[in-house]
Motif scaffolding. Structure first.
Motif, PDB file in Angstrom:
ATOM      1  N   ILE A   1      14.061   8.614   8.233  1.00 42.14           N
ATOM      2  CA  ILE A   1      13.016   7.591   8.173  1.00 42.14           C
ATOM      3  C   ILE A   1      11.859   8.064   7.300  1.00 42.14           C
ATOM      4  O   ILE A   1      11.396   7.360   6.405  1.00 42.14           O
ATOM      5  N   MET A   2      11.424   9.290   7.536  1.00 42.52           N
ATOM      6  CA  MET A   2      10.284   9.818   6.779  1.00 42.52           C
ATOM      7  C   MET A   2      10.593   9.889   5.285  1.00 42.52           C
ATOM      8  O   MET A   2       9.779   9.490   4.459  1.00 42.52           O
ATOM      9  N   ILE A   3      11.786  10.405   4.960  1.00 44.35           N
ATOM     10  CA  ILE A   3      12.164  10.545   3.549  1.00 44.35           C
ATOM     11  C   ILE A   3      12.207   9.184   2.852  1.00 44.35           C
ATOM     12  O   ILE A   3      11.751   9.024   1.729  1.00 44.35           O
ATOM     13  N   ASN A   4      12.739   8.190   3.581  1.00 48.36           N
ATOM     14  CA  ASN A   4      12.905   6.880   2.963  1.00 48.36           C
ATOM     15  C   ASN A   4      11.611   6.069   2.844  1.00 48.36           C
ATOM     16  O   ASN A   4      11.564   5.107   2.091  1.00 48.36           O
ATOM     17  N   LEU A   5      10.613   6.436   3.594  1.00 47.41           N
ATOM     18  CA  LEU A   5       9.362   5.675   3.536  1.00 47.41           C
ATOM     19  C   LEU A   5       8.323   6.327   2.618  1.00 47.41           C
ATOM     20  O   LEU A   5       7.523   5.647   1.981  1.00 47.41           O
ATOM     21  N   LYS A   6       8.341   7.630   2.556  1.00 47.16           N
ATOM     22  CA  LYS A   6       7.311   8.348   1.803  1.00 47.16           C
ATOM     23  C   LYS A   6       7.287   7.925   0.320  1.00 47.16           C
ATOM     24  O   LYS A   6       8.324   7.875  -0.334  1.00 47.16           O
ATOM     25  N   GLY A   7       6.082   7.610  -0.138  1.00 49.50           N
ATOM     26  CA  GLY A   7       5.911   7.230  -1.542  1.00 49.50           C
ATOM     27  C   GLY A   7       6.202   5.759  -1.832  1.00 49.50           C
ATOM     28  O   GLY A   7       5.914   5.265  -2.904  1.00 49.50           O
ATOM     29  N   LYS A   8       6.791   5.060  -0.847  1.00 50.86           N
ATOM     30  CA  LYS A   8       7.128   3.639  -1.034  1.00 50.86           C
ATOM     31  C   LYS A   8       5.972   2.745  -0.599  1.00 50.86           C
ATOM     32  O   LYS A   8       4.977   3.204  -0.044  1.00 50.86           O
ATOM     33  N   LYS A   9       6.156   1.431  -0.851  1.00 51.87           N
ATOM     34  CA  LYS A   9       5.221   0.423  -0.342  1.00 51.87           C
ATOM     35  C   LYS A   9       6.041  -0.614   0.407  1.00 51.87           C
ATOM     36  O   LYS A   9       7.127  -0.990  -0.043  1.00 51.87           O
ATOM     37  N   PHE A  10       5.535  -1.089   1.525  1.00 49.72           N
ATOM     38  CA  PHE A  10       6.223  -2.182   2.219  1.00 49.72           C
ATOM     39  C   PHE A  10       6.041  -3.461   1.403  1.00 49.72           C
ATOM     40  O   PHE A  10       4.927  -3.776   0.958  1.00 49.72           O
ATOM     41  N   SER A  11       7.134  -4.211   1.221  1.00 47.88           N
ATOM     42  CA  SER A  11       7.031  -5.421   0.404  1.00 47.88           C
ATOM     43  C   SER A  11       7.101  -6.688   1.238  1.00 47.88           C
ATOM     44  O   SER A  11       6.641  -7.746   0.811  1.00 47.88           O
ATOM     45  N   SER A  12       7.700  -6.607   2.436  1.00 48.06           N
ATOM     46  CA  SER A  12       7.770  -7.795   3.303  1.00 48.06           C
ATOM     47  C   SER A  12       8.199  -7.358   4.699  1.00 48.06           C
ATOM     48  O   SER A  12       8.596  -6.213   4.910  1.00 48.06           O
ATOM     49  N   ALA A  13       8.091  -8.298   5.638  1.00 51.01           N
ATOM     50  CA  ALA A  13       8.512  -7.999   7.004  1.00 51.01           C
ATOM     51  C   ALA A  13       9.260  -9.196   7.557  1.00 51.01           C
ATOM     52  O   ALA A  13       9.022 -10.336   7.144  1.00 51.01           O
ATOM     53  N   SER A  14      10.165  -8.945   8.486  1.00 50.61           N
ATOM     54  CA  SER A  14      10.854 -10.059   9.131  1.00 50.61           C
ATOM     55  C   SER A  14      11.135  -9.723  10.585  1.00 50.61           C
ATOM     56  O   SER A  14      10.819  -8.631  11.060  1.00 50.61           O
ATOM     57  N   ARG A  15      11.731 -10.673  11.279  1.00 51.43           N
ATOM     58  CA  ARG A  15      11.912 -10.545  12.722  1.00 51.43           C
ATOM     59  C   ARG A  15      13.199 -11.235  13.129  1.00 51.43           C
ATOM     60  O   ARG A  15      13.556 -12.269  12.580  1.00 51.43           O
TER      61      ARG A  15
ATOM     62  N   LYS B   1       0.856  -1.185   0.000  1.00 47.43           N
ATOM     63  CA  LYS B   1       0.000   0.000   0.000  1.00 47.43           C
ATOM     64  C   LYS B   1       0.889   1.231   0.000  1.00 47.43           C
ATOM     65  O   LYS B   1       1.847   1.301   0.762  1.00 47.43           O
ATOM     66  N   LYS B   2       0.547   2.169  -0.806  1.00 49.70           N
ATOM     67  CA  LYS B   2       1.399   3.355  -0.927  1.00 49.70           C
ATOM     68  C   LYS B   2       1.398   4.174   0.365  1.00 49.70           C
ATOM     69  O   LYS B   2       0.354   4.454   0.941  1.00 49.70           O
ATOM     70  N   ILE B   3       2.593   4.545   0.788  1.00 48.74           N
ATOM     71  CA  ILE B   3       2.742   5.340   2.010  1.00 48.74           C
ATOM     72  C   ILE B   3       2.666   6.821   1.659  1.00 48.74           C
ATOM     73  O   ILE B   3       3.471   7.339   0.883  1.00 48.74           O
ATOM     74  N   GLU B   4       1.687   7.477   2.217  1.00 49.31           N
ATOM     75  CA  GLU B   4       1.483   8.886   1.896  1.00 49.31           C
ATOM     76  C   GLU B   4       2.272   9.791   2.833  1.00 49.31           C
ATOM     77  O   GLU B   4       2.827  10.801   2.443  1.00 49.31           O
ATOM     78  N   LYS B   5       2.311   9.389   4.088  1.00 48.91           N
ATOM     79  CA  LYS B   5       2.922  10.257   5.092  1.00 48.91           C
ATOM     80  C   LYS B   5       3.391   9.428   6.289  1.00 48.91           C
ATOM     81  O   LYS B   5       2.752   8.431   6.637  1.00 48.91           O
ATOM     82  N   VAL B   6       4.449   9.879   6.918  1.00 44.20           N
ATOM     83  CA  VAL B   6       4.944   9.214   8.128  1.00 44.20           C
ATOM     84  C   VAL B   6       5.016  10.246   9.237  1.00 44.20           C
ATOM     85  O   VAL B   6       5.614  11.307   9.068  1.00 44.20           O
TER      86      VAL B   6
END
Length: 265
Positions: free
Chosen positions: A42-56, A21-26
């Motif tokens: 963090i904000m610059i690197n996330l804005k406009g991107k989509k999360f593709s996966s998660a890990s732990r 899902k497209k990230i509009e704002k952080v």
DNA sequence: AATATTGTTCAGCA
DNA sequence: GTGCTGAACAATAT
């Protein structure tokens, strides 16, 4: 109560709500909780991107926003995630929030602010820098590895299990649970554990984490023979009917059954 | 009101 | 250098 099973469930929750899902704002209302990097980065690197996966890894959570770009979250003692849309669903104590283009938001909630928000270009580097040991819930983690780790440790078995540089992911609650199931007293000294005990602890380490994750890390879903729902001085042991006792080990409250957990010291 | 709390870090010590 | 222990940290719930 974010220990490994809780963080694993947060990961599943994240995967089912927040990917692609497209990230509009952080928003980061708590800048003090950001560690090692700037909140701007963090904000610059996330804005406009989509999360593709998660890990732990252990109790740390990583959300991939692009190649070599990961948002890192640690939940401290009281952190959690909440995906919501309506204002009336908005939780309190939001320390970071991702606003998606579809009008849903993912909130990182952390009332006591003991968690951490960070960002990394390499998960392996991050783990190394933090000095984290082997993840406790990794299928490549075998009995032989556990034996080897134990050789390097000293002190009580409980402190060992909770030490994130030996083994990542186990905290106070699950260390108690594993030792309860293995019938070993938490103050038992490492050098007194023979191979039978080591095997038993390792087997219970695996089964307790497995069952806790199957139960969605929710207390009410846990098997009836778990200590978890009986963590109180004087309670009846759900396994042998003995009394549950409390003592302080490594600065944390430990609960154990005085009857069936054997102390090797 | 006093006490307990799921985690990590860091000073102090063996 | 090493590695363990205990206090400190923040804020809430009971």
């Amino acid at each position: 109560m974010p220990e490994l099973p809780d963080v694993e469930i947060f990961k599943q929750y994240f995967n089912s709500t927040s990917l692609h899902k497209k990230i509009e704002k952080v928003e980061i209302p708590q800048k003090e909780m950001v560690e090692d990097v700037s909140s701007r980065k963090i904000m610059i690197n996330l804005k406009g991107k989509k999360f593709s996966s998660a890990s732990r890894h252990g109790k740390y959570f990583f959300a991939k926003a692009a190649k070599d770009k990961y948002l890192v979250l640690h939940f401290g003692m009281t952190g959690s995630l909440k995906y919501y849309k309506l204002k009336k669903e908005k939780p309190e104590y939001i320390r970071l929030q991702i606003n998606f283009k579809n009008n849903y938001k993912l909130a990182y909630v952390c009332p006591r602010k003991l968690g951490k928000i960070s960002f990394t270009e390499s998960i392996d580097e991050f783990i190394k820098k933090k000095g984290l040991g082997q993840d406790s819930y990794d299928e490549n983690f075998k009995l032989a590895d556990f034996r080897k780790l134990l050789k390097n440790g000293r002190g009580s078995i409980k402190s060992f299990l909770m030490n994130q540089s030996h083994l990542a992911g186990i905290g106070n609650i699950y260390a108690d649970e594993i030792l309860f199931q293995a019938s070993v007293h938490p103050e038992s000294q490492l050098d007194m554990l023979d191979d039978e005990y080591i095997k038993r602890i390792f087997r219970k380490l695996n089964s307790v984490l497995n069952k806790a994750i199957k139960a969605k890390a929710k207390k009410k879903n846990m098997p009836g023979n778990f200590l978890l729902a009986h963590r109180a001085e004087g309670e009846e042991c759900p396994v042998c009917g003995g009394k549950i006792r409390k003592s302080t080990i490594s600065g944390r409250s430990s609960y154990f059954c005085e009857k069936h957990q054997i102390k090797l010291a």
